[in-house]
Each structure stands twice: as structure tokens, then as C-alpha cells.
Design a protein around this motif. Structure first.
Motif, short mmCIF file in Angstrom:
data_model
loop_
_atom_site.label_atom_id
_atom_site.label_comp_id
_atom_site.label_asym_id
_atom_site.label_seq_id
_atom_site.Cartn_x
_atom_site.Cartn_y
_atom_site.Cartn_z
N GLY A 138 0.83 -1.22 0.00
CA GLY A 138 0.00 0.00 0.00
C GLY A 138 0.85 1.26 0.00
N GLU A 139 0.50 2.19 0.90
CA GLU A 139 1.21 3.46 0.99
C GLU A 139 2.20 3.48 2.16
N SER A 140 2.47 2.26 2.72
CA SER A 140 3.26 2.20 3.96
C SER A 140 4.76 2.40 3.76
N LYS A 141 5.28 2.28 2.54
CA LYS A 141 6.72 2.39 2.33
C LYS A 141 7.01 3.39 1.20
N PRO A 142 6.72 4.64 1.45
CA PRO A 142 6.99 5.65 0.41
C PRO A 142 8.48 5.89 0.26
N ILE A 143 8.91 6.25 -0.95
CA ILE A 143 10.32 6.59 -1.19
C ILE A 143 10.47 8.08 -1.53
N ASP A 144 9.32 8.79 -1.54
CA ASP A 144 9.34 10.23 -1.86
C ASP A 144 8.16 10.87 -1.14
N SER A 145 8.05 12.16 -1.26
CA SER A 145 6.98 12.90 -0.60
C SER A 145 5.67 12.69 -1.36
N LYS A 203 3.24 16.08 -6.91
CA LYS A 203 2.81 15.15 -7.96
C LYS A 203 3.95 14.21 -8.35
N ALA A 204 5.15 14.77 -8.43
CA ALA A 204 6.30 13.94 -8.80
C ALA A 204 6.60 12.90 -7.71
N GLY A 205 6.45 13.33 -6.45
CA GLY A 205 6.74 12.41 -5.36
C GLY A 205 5.73 11.25 -5.35
N LYS A 206 4.45 11.63 -5.59
CA LYS A 206 3.44 10.58 -5.62
C LYS A 206 3.71 9.57 -6.75
N ALA A 207 4.18 10.09 -7.88
CA ALA A 207 4.47 9.21 -9.02
C ALA A 207 5.59 8.23 -8.66
#
Length: 468
Positions: A442-449, A453-457
Motif C-alpha cells: 500500500g502506501e506504507s513504504k513511500p520513497i518520496d513525498s 505530484k512527482a513524489g506521488k508518481a
């Protein structure tokens, strides 16, 4: 002297024949012929006079010109026989001493007296002492009962005999018996039975021997009485002529060696042909007589590579290393691809290749909010599959991630579905299912902010990780 020499030579030739006296092989004998009675011995007062006219046949002997005696005898033991003889005769010549002229005798006819005698005797073969088989002299003693006319009395008997055995069971016998009469008070015809001599000449036949198999060896001496054999083997056969009788010969129809119980060893390898798996080629006992040219412990006939050493597990051939990576095919999990010993013959994926996989994975595009691929993603998936095929022993985990938009549960589910979609594509394109696992985070291990929009991508991604 000339005739005496001829007689000596003739007797010597007869003694050399291969007949034999009555013995335990043919224990019974029957003889018959003619007899002569001579009363002169009791008429003479001196011993020398008793036998001085022994051969005066015409004057002294009483002969009945027909078969006048019959005798039956049986071998007892070691040259001894016991027999009974019955005889008849007619007394026409009765010898009387002349009382007026000492030493002179007269012959009278007492009236054609009938003579009957029954005698028993124990006889010993003198030829048995010297091993003579044809010329058989003998001595006998016994007793009997004789009658002359109306007079009859018991007698004590002793005498000598000579038998010429013309064959094993047939011969000619001659015999003289002195019969001492116990009725010696006077010499009156019809009233007394004087002592007398009785001579016999006739034929003798032996019988009673049993030779069941007809090999010339009597059953009592035949170790194999029911099958014809040879004398040197006590009547047992030696069919193959190897010197080992059939009863002790494990190969009675083929000549062999004593050390192999009569069986042959054609290749001379110390193993009898009947036990030799390769009887025509020498080989060790450990391989049942078969050769092992390469010395790998596997007989040539069962060795797929008889000239090259190899393990039994591979049929006697050395294990191959098809890809030449130093790991034998039997231990190589990647037979056709070079690998490392540490990785069981399979190539080890490098960190560079893992980074390359993840670079491809970041370009995987899904339709918005779904786990289906956008069309331009398929070449990327194919590139990932190609890299995985280069490392068939490596396992990988496909991980899905989302940004923070939307509810957590929905994002978790979507990440799992997208990871599974990649996994299923790879399986459908030739990657073993056992090498792949998938998981969603899911959204538990993000690598960016997730604020840009770029971070979400960047957070919406698929990662490919090596499972060690």
C-alpha cells in the motif's frame, strides 16, 4: 621229456586266461558227470600198494557210462565252499587179495551190485593261495553214506581235485576222494561196504551272481549297480571321460577339472564355466568372471563406456559437464548454462542486474486505479522476463506500492493486485511459479513525498527484489 615240456607250456597258457574259481561273485555251483569206484585201496595191506594201480581203469574201476553224479555247492568265505554230492554206479569189479600169494590181487564180479552214495564236503581252493584263476587245484574233507548192494555204511572222506575254468562261470572238474568206511570187519559183497576210492569227471557251472546294469561288475562290488560303468571307478560311469565319476561330477556331460568338481574353465580365470558370467573371456571373481577393461568396478558387458572409468551410477561413464562450468551435470541445476560452484552450477545474478530489473519495474504503468497494464508497459515486462530467464536458480519477490491518495485499505488491495498482476504475467511468459512471490504494501513504504505530484508518481511503483 619232449611231451612233458609241451604239457608244461600248455598249462602255463591256460593259467594265464582270465577266468576264475568259484567265489563270492557267483557263490553257487552245480556240477555233473560220470564217476568211477575202485575197491582196491581196502584190499591192499600196504599204503604203497593201495595206490600202486591207481590208474588201472580197465581192471579195477567201476564206471557207469552216463551222467552218474550231481553236486551242488556254495562258496562260504575266502576260498572255502560247502557242497553235497549224490552219485550212482554199478560194482562189477571187486578187488580181493590172494591169500595164497602175498601182494597179489584178483578181481571178481560180485554180481553187479548197485552203488549209491550221498556225501557232504568242505573244499578249499588251493589256487586261491596263489591267485590262480583258471587252473584251480583243491583239497576237501567230509563224510557221507554209501551203499553197495544190500550193505550200506557211513564213511569219512578226503581227497584232491582240479578244475579248469574255461570261462568265468564254466569249467571242467576232476576229483578223487578216499572214502574210509566204518564197516571194516570183513570184505563180503552184499554184507560189507569196504573203504574205496571214488573218482569224478564232469562239468561245473557257477551261478548266483547279480550284475543289474550289465557292466561286468557284480552288484556287491558295484558302487553304481543300476547304471553301467567302468571297473576303475567301481562300476560307476564317467560320461565325459574326465576322470571324475558322474555322481561326483557337477558337469557330467562336459570334461572338466577336479578342482571345479568336473566342470570346465574355458577362459582359465579360476571360475568354473557354469558359474562364470563370461565363460569365454577371463575376468575377476568379484565380477563373476567378466572383464573390466577400465578398472572402474563395472564389468565391460554392463559398462556403457568400457574404455573410460566412470561411476556405476552413470553406467560406467564419467559424469559430463555440459556447460563447462566445473559443476557436473548430476549436480548442476543449470546444465546448459554456465554458473558457479557456489550456486550449484547456475549463474548468480549481480547487483547490477537487480538494479536493472528495478529500473524496468519503475516504468511499469497501470491504468488509473486498476491492476491492468497500459499498452506501452508490455515491452518492459518482456525485458524483465528475459533477465529472470538468465538466472533460473534465483528467486524473486514482486512488491507493489501506492501513493497516499485514497483510503489505506483500498491502496493496500490495489498494491497487492498490481504485484500479483506482474507475477502472473511473468509466470505466463515462462518463469517458474516456484521462483516468484508477490506482496503489496500500500502506501506504507513511500520513497518520496506524497505532497507533490512527482513524489506521488515515485511512490506508485513495483519493485523486484532478489530472494536469498
Amino acid at each position: 621229456m619232449k611231451h612233458l615240456n609241451k604239457l608244461f607250456v600248455a598249462v602255463a597258457m591256460v593259467m594265464g586266461l582270465s577266468s576264475q574259481a568259484q567265489d563270492s561273485n557267483n557263490p553257487w555251483a552245480i556240477s555233473f558227470g560220470t564217476n568211477a569206484v575202485d575197491t582196491r585201496v581196502s584190499a591192499a595191506s600196504k599204503v604203497e600198494d593201495q595206490f600202486s594201480q591207481y590208474f588201472n581203469v580197465s581192471d579195477n574201476w567201476n564206471i557207469l557210462p552216463s551222467v552218474s553224479y550231481i553236486s551242488v555247492s556254495r562258496h562260504i568265505n575266502k576260498g572255502f565252499t560247502f557242497g553235497v554230492t549224490g552219485s550212482v554206479n554199478r560194482i562189477k569189479n571187486w578187488v580181493e587179495p590172494r591169500t595164497t600169494i602175498p601182494g597179489d590181487y584178483t578181481v571178481i564180479n560180485p554180481g553187479d551190485l548197485s552203488y549209491y552214495a550221498i556225501d557232504g564236503k568242505v573244499q578249499y581252493s588251493l589256487g586261491n593261495l596263489f591267485g590262480w584263476k583258471v587252473l584251480d587245484p583243491s583239497a576237501h574233507v567230509g563224510g557221507g553214506y554209501s551203499s553197495m548192494g544190500k550193505a550200506s555204511f557211513g564213511t569219512a572222506n578226503a581227497g584232491l581235485g582240479l578244475t579248469f575254468w574255461l570261462s568265468e562261470m564254466f569249467g571242467v572238474e576232476l576229483q578223487s576222494t578216499y572214502k574210509y568206511s566204518f564197516d571194516q570187519d570183513s570184505r563180503i559183497p552184499e554184507a560189507n561196504v569196504p573203504s574205496h576210492m571214488q573218482h569224478f569227471a564232469g562239468l561245473i557251472f557257477k551261478f548266483g551272481g547279480k550284475d543289474t546294469d550289465g557292466d561286468g561288475i557284480y552288484d556287491k562290488d558295484d558302487a553304481c549297480p543300476d547304471v553301467a560303468g567302468l571297473k576303475q571307478y567301481k562300476g560307476c560311469p564317467d560320461t565325459d571321460g574326465d576322470g571324475i565319476v558322474d555322481g561326483s561330477d557337477s558337469c557330467p556331460d562336459v570334461a572338466g577339472l577336479a578342482e571345479f568338481q568336473g566342470c570346465p574353465d574355458a577362459d582359465a580365470d579360476g571360475i568354473a564355466d557354469k558359474d562364470d558370467a563370461c565363460p569365454d573371456v577371463a575376468g575377476p571373481k568379484a565380477l563373476n568372471g567378466c572383464p573390466d577393461a577400465d578398472g572402474d568396478g563395472l564389468a565391460d558387458k554392463s559398462d556403457k563406456c568400457p574404455q573410460v572409468k566412470g561411476p556405476k551410477e552413470n553406467g560406467g561413464c564419467p559424469w559430463p559437464d555440459t556447460d563447462g562450468d566445473g559443476v557436473l551435470d548430476k549436480d548442476d541445476k543449470c546444465v546448459d548454462v554456465k554458473g558457479t560452484v557456489a550456486n550449484n552450477g547456475c549463474p548468480e545474478i549481480s547487483e547490477e542486474q537487480v538494479n536493472k530489473l528495478n529500473a524496468y519495474a519503475k516504468t511499469i504503468l497501470f491504468n488509473s486505479g486498476k491492476s491492468t497494464f497500459q499498452q506501452q508497459t508490455y515491452p518492459v515486462l518482456q525485458s524483465i522476463a528475459a533477465i529472470l530467464k538468465e538466472y533460473p536458480s534465483s528467486s524473486f519477490s514482486i512488491e507493489g506500492h501506492t501513493d497516499s491518495d485514497g483510503k489505506d485499505a483500498a491502496n493496500q488491495k490495489l498494491s497487492e493486485e498490481r504485484a500479483a498482476a506482474v507475477k502472473n504475467y511473468l509466470i505466463e511468459n515462462g518463469i517458474a511459479a516456484s521462483r516468484l512471490t508477490s506482496a503489496g504494501f500500500g502506501e506504507s513504504k513511500p520513497i518520496d513525498s506524497n505532497k507533490t505530484k512527482a513524489g506521488k508518481a515515485n511512490n506508485r511503483r513495483v519493485e523486484v527484489k532478489l530472494v536469498k
